[in-house]
Design an enzyme around this catalytic site. Structure first.
Site, PDB file in Angstrom:
ATOM      1  N   HIS A  31       1.384  -1.691  -0.022  1.00  0.00           N
ATOM      2  CA  HIS A  31       0.195   0.135   0.013  1.00  0.00           C
ATOM      3  C   HIS A  31       0.866   1.135  -0.009  1.00  0.00           C
ATOM      4  O   HIS A  31       1.867   1.620   0.792  1.00  0.00           O
ATOM      5  CB  HIS A  31      -0.943   0.194   1.365  1.00  0.00           C
ATOM      6  N   GLU A  32       0.489   2.554  -0.018  1.00  0.00           N
ATOM      7  CA  GLU A  32       0.762   3.670  -0.357  1.00  0.00           C
ATOM      8  C   GLU A  32       0.400   4.581   0.667  1.00  0.00           C
ATOM      9  O   GLU A  32      -0.457   4.018   1.321  1.00  0.00           O
ATOM     10  CB  GLU A  32       0.242   4.521  -1.602  1.00  0.00           C
ATOM     11  N   HIS A  61       3.331  10.421   1.753  1.00  0.00           N
ATOM     12  CA  HIS A  61       4.459  11.307   1.465  1.00  0.00           C
ATOM     13  C   HIS A  61       5.305  10.355   0.764  1.00  0.00           C
ATOM     14  O   HIS A  61       6.375  10.123   0.811  1.00  0.00           O
ATOM     15  CB  HIS A  61       4.870  11.667   2.650  1.00  0.00           C
TER      16      HIS A  61
END
Length: 63
Positions: free
Chosen positions: A29-30, A33
């Site tokens: 997952h992202e 930031h």
């Protein structure tokens, strides 16, 4: 700049090298930031549901 899909695929491939074969689901997952979190576990889950016994790693921002 990195292509997110390629980066997530690379993270999954790296995590797969550390996974127990029984941990069939490898996810990434992202996490904002430009950071990414990847892990492997028996069932899929949202990032906030990752458990302590999951194999996981956080990668620093790349943006």
């Amino acid at each position: 700049s990195h292509d997110n899909a390629q980066l997530l695929t690379a993270i999954k491939a790296y995590i797969a090298t550390m996974c127990d074969p029984k941990m069939a689901v490898i996810m990434a997952h992202e996490i904002g930031h430009g950071g990414y979190y990847g892990y492997c576990r028996k069932i899929p889950c949202a990032p906030e549901d990752v458990k302590d016994d999951d194999i996981g790693m956080v990668l620093p921002g790349t943006k």
